[in-house]
Scaffold this motif. Structure first.
Motif, mmCIF file in Angstrom:
data_model
loop_
_atom_site.group_PDB
_atom_site.id
_atom_site.type_symbol
_atom_site.label_atom_id
_atom_site.label_comp_id
_atom_site.label_asym_id
_atom_site.label_seq_id
_atom_site.Cartn_x
_atom_site.Cartn_y
_atom_site.Cartn_z
ATOM 1 N N HIS A 1 -14.236 8.762 1.383
ATOM 2 C CA HIS A 1 -14.653 7.500 1.987
ATOM 3 C C HIS A 1 -15.436 6.645 1.003
ATOM 4 O O HIS A 1 -16.208 7.161 0.202
ATOM 5 C CB HIS A 1 -15.605 7.763 3.169
ATOM 6 N N ALA B 1 -12.193 -1.256 8.804
ATOM 7 C CA ALA B 1 -11.358 -0.535 7.829
ATOM 8 C C ALA B 1 -10.552 -1.499 6.962
ATOM 9 O O ALA B 1 -10.124 -2.556 7.417
ATOM 10 C CB ALA B 1 -10.413 0.418 8.569
ATOM 11 N N PRO C 1 -20.631 -1.478 12.940
ATOM 12 C CA PRO C 1 -19.675 -0.477 12.427
ATOM 13 C C PRO C 1 -18.725 -1.079 11.401
ATOM 14 O O PRO C 1 -18.319 -2.242 11.517
ATOM 15 C CB PRO C 1 -18.922 -0.037 13.688
ATOM 16 N N TYR C 2 -18.379 -0.278 10.400
ATOM 17 C CA TYR C 2 -17.528 -0.729 9.311
ATOM 18 C C TYR C 2 -16.120 -1.078 9.807
ATOM 19 O O TYR C 2 -15.550 -0.366 10.631
ATOM 20 C CB TYR C 2 -17.392 0.374 8.262
ATOM 21 N N LEU D 1 -22.717 9.234 5.866
ATOM 22 C CA LEU D 1 -22.601 8.020 6.692
ATOM 23 C C LEU D 1 -21.476 8.147 7.709
ATOM 24 O O LEU D 1 -21.600 7.691 8.853
ATOM 25 C CB LEU D 1 -22.315 6.799 5.805
ATOM 26 N N MET D 2 -20.372 8.749 7.279
ATOM 27 C CA MET D 2 -19.192 8.830 8.139
ATOM 28 C C MET D 2 -19.216 10.056 9.044
ATOM 29 O O MET D 2 -18.289 10.288 9.816
ATOM 30 C CB MET D 2 -17.924 8.852 7.276
ATOM 31 N N ASP E 1 -18.842 13.134 8.190
ATOM 32 C CA ASP E 1 -17.985 14.242 7.750
ATOM 33 C C ASP E 1 -18.813 15.483 7.428
ATOM 34 O O ASP E 1 -18.337 16.609 7.571
ATOM 35 C CB ASP E 1 -17.202 13.846 6.496
ATOM 36 N N ILE F 1 -10.587 4.487 2.167
ATOM 37 C CA ILE F 1 -10.498 5.838 1.609
ATOM 38 C C ILE F 1 -9.855 5.720 0.242
ATOM 39 O O ILE F 1 -8.798 5.099 0.088
ATOM 40 C CB ILE F 1 -9.692 6.768 2.534
ATOM 41 N N VAL G 1 -17.720 2.735 1.102
ATOM 42 C CA VAL G 1 -18.251 1.699 1.994
ATOM 43 C C VAL G 1 -18.898 0.575 1.181
ATOM 44 O O VAL G 1 -19.359 0.792 0.060
ATOM 45 C CB VAL G 1 -19.325 2.268 2.960
ATOM 46 N N ARG H 1 -14.920 -0.438 5.049
ATOM 47 C CA ARG H 1 -14.747 0.913 4.506
ATOM 48 C C ARG H 1 -13.304 1.121 4.080
ATOM 49 O O ARG H 1 -12.400 0.410 4.530
ATOM 50 C CB ARG H 1 -15.135 1.965 5.551
ATOM 51 N N THR I 1 -21.341 8.726 1.420
ATOM 52 C CA THR I 1 -20.370 8.308 2.435
ATOM 53 C C THR I 1 -20.013 9.450 3.384
ATOM 54 O O THR I 1 -19.806 9.210 4.580
ATOM 55 C CB THR I 1 -19.091 7.735 1.788
#
Lengths: 303, 303
Positions: free
Chosen positions: B120, B82, B79-80, A220-221, A223, B114, B122, B112, A217
Motif C-alpha cells: 500500500h 483509491a 478515508p482514502y 494505516l490500512m 494489514d 498498491i 498513501v 491510496r 501504510t
C-alpha cells in the motif's frame, strides 16, 4: 591460576573488563554501565580504575583494550590498519596510554578498507572479535548491530575486506524519532510478521527509501496491528541488508557473531534468503584480545 | 472582487488559509505557525477561527481544506480514495466538520494505491496539488519533501499511481539524531559535494543501508570536510531515490512541484541522472482546492 592479562572491551555504550589467566581463560569479568560516550570530561583513566583498579594493583599484568576507546572520541585515536588486516599489523600498531604511573593500556587499532563502490569503510572493535572467532580463509562473518558488519576472511587470519550496513541505527532512528514509531506498540514478538518483512526487504533491496514506508501504510490500512509493526520493520531492514550484501557477494553460508537475540533474527532472515548459518563460539572478543596481546609480546602463553 | 471560497492547506507542520475570488484567484493569504501536530487538545476549530474567523464572518463563503487535517491525527479522518483517483471521486467524498454554527469545513480525502511491490501507498494533500498543477496524461510529477512522492498521471486528470520515498525524513533523522550528524557542520552549500553524493547514490541504489555510511567514513578519513558532509548525505539520499524510482519506471522528463530550494536540488540530481525537468507553476495547492470545490458544487466559476 595466575592472572596474565586484563582485557578491556570498551565500546560506545559499554565497558567490560576480563581478567585472563596464562592460557587466555577467563578468571573474572566485570562491566560498568555506559561506554566511551558516558565518560564525563574524557576522564577515561578514572572510569577504568573504578572498574578494575584493584586488578591492576593486585596482579600488575598488562592491559589491552579494543573498541571505540581508540576512536577520535575515545581516549586516544589509534589509526586504522588497512585491509587485508591481520594480527601482526595490529600488534605492531598498538597505541599506549598511561592509566596511572606504572600501568599502561594498549589500544588495538581499528581497520579500514575500500569497498567495490570506491568508498571507505571502517570498523573498530569488531576486527578483534573476528581475530578471536576461529574463522578460516574464505569464511564470511556477519556481526549484526547498530552498524552491522559483513567481513570476509583471507589467508593467515587476515580480514580481507568488509562492509558496514546501518541497519540497527536505522531501526532505532525510525522507531524512536520517526513517524513509523507513532503507529507501533513495542514488546511483542511476531515471528510471522518479521518473516513477511524479510521477504519484502529481500525482494525490494533496490528500493529501500520506498519500501520502509510499508511499515507505515501496513499500519494505516490495518494489514498489521501496532504490535506487529516493530518486527515488520525489523524484518524489512534486515532483508534489505542481506539482499544488498549477497547480491554483490553471493554466499552459501555465513558465521554469525554477536548478541544472541539479534543473531537469531539474522539466522531466520538468512534462512529465508537461502543462506546457511552457524554461530561463532562465545568469547570471541577476549580471545581476540588475548591473541593480539600474544602477538605483541604483552602476554605469553603457558606451555 | 467578491470572495467565493476559503481554501485551507493544513499539513503536519503548517496551516495556510487563502481567500479566493470567483475565478479562484487569490485575494488574501495568511498562515499560522504549527500545523496539525501543534494544535493542543484537538482544538482545530479554535485554531482555524483564530487564523481566519473574520473571513468567515465577513464573506460567509464555503471552506475547503486538504492535507493531514484529514488524517486520523487530524480533525476528522477522510478515508482514502483509491487510484486512479480524480476530482469527481474526491469531490463526492468530502468529509464535513462544523467550524462554528453555520460554517462547515469540507476536507478533501487523501488517495491510496498498491505499488508494483504489492505494498500500500498513501498521500494526503499532494493529490490536491497534483490536480491543480496542470499536468497531462502520462506526466510524471515529483514532489520532494519529508516523504517525497512520485506520481504518474492518467486520463481525465486522474492520479494513476504513485510512490513514496522517505528521503527527507531519513535526512532529518540521520543528521539530527544519528551518528552521521556528529561529524557535520551545517549551513554551507557545497554543490560539488552534493553532486558527488548524487552520483554515489545513483550508482549504489541497491545498497542503501551501506552507502549512507559513506557520509561518516568520508568525514573520518578527511575526504570531505565537516561543512561538506550535509550536502554529501543529501546528494546520496536523493540519488538513491531517483535511481530507485527510475530503475522501475524509466523517465525522460518529470515535473517538479514543491519548495523552491528542494526542487533545485532535485533538478540538479535529475540532470545528473539524465532526466529532464520542468517546474510546475506556482499556486498548485489553491488551484487544486478550487477545482475540487467547483467539482463539488461548493464554488461556481464566474463567466
Amino acid at each position: 591460576m595466575k592472572a596474565s592479562l586484563i582485557a578491556i572491551d570498551w565500546g560506545t555504550s559499554n565497558l567490560r573488563a576480563s581478567l585472563l589467566d596464562a592460557h587466555g581463560g577467563l578468571l573474572e569479568a566485570r562491566s560498568a554501565p555506559g561506554g566511551v560516550m558516558a565518560v564525563p570530561d574524557r576522564r577515561f583513566a578514572e572510569a577504568l580504575l573504578a572498574l578494575c583498579g584493584d586488578w591492576i594493583d593486585t596482579h600488575a599484568v598488562p592491559l589491552i583494550a579494543s573498541g571505540m576507546i581508540g576512536s577520535r572520541q575515545g581516549w586516544r585515536e589509534a589509526p586504522y590498519v588497512a585491509c587485508p588486516a591481520g594480527l601482526p599489523a595490529a600488534a605492531s600498531q598498538l597505541v599506549r596510554v598511561q592509566v596511572r604511573p606504572g600501568a599502561v593500556l594498549h589500544i588495538v587499532p581499528g581497520i579500514r578498507c575500500i569497498g567495490i563502490d570506491g568508498v571507505h569503510d571502517v570498523m573498530r572493535g569488531e576486527e578483534t572479535q573476528l581475530w578471536g572467532a576461529g574463522l578460516a580463509a574464505g569464511d564470511c562473518c556477519v556481526l549484526p548491530g547498530t552498524h552491522s558488519k559483513w567481513a570476509w576472511m583471507g589467508e593467515e587470519g587476515k580480514v580481507e575486506r568488509f562492509e558496514t550496513f546501518m541497519t540497527g541505527e536505522f531501526y532505532g532512528l525510525l522507531t524512536k524519532h520517526g513517524i513509523l514509531g507513532r503507529l507501533m506498540a513495542f514488546g511483542t514478538a511476531r515471528p510471522e510478521t518479521f518473516d513477511a518483512g524479510v521477504r519484502l526487504g529481500l525482494a525490494q533491496h533496490g528500493n529501500a527509501l520506498h519500501v520502509v514506508f510499508a511499515a507505515r501504510t501496513a499500519g494505516l490500512m490495518g494489514d498489521i496491528d501496532p504490535q506487529g509493526l516493530p518486527d515488520y520493520l525489523s524484518g524489512i531492514l534486515i532483508g534489505l541488508e542481506i539482499a544488498s550484501a549477497t547480491a554483490r557477494h553471493p554466499q552459501r553460508s555465513v558465521t554469525l557473531l554477536g548478541d544472541d537475540d539479534l543473531c537469531g533474527r539474522y539466522e531466520t532472515a538468512l534462512g529465508i534468503a537461502g543462506v546457511d548459518t552457524r554461530r561463532a563460539s562465545d568469547g570471541a572478543t577476549t580471545r581476540g584480545q588475548w591473541r593480539v596481546a600474544l602477538q605483541a609480546g604483552l602476554a605469553k602463553e603457558m606451555a
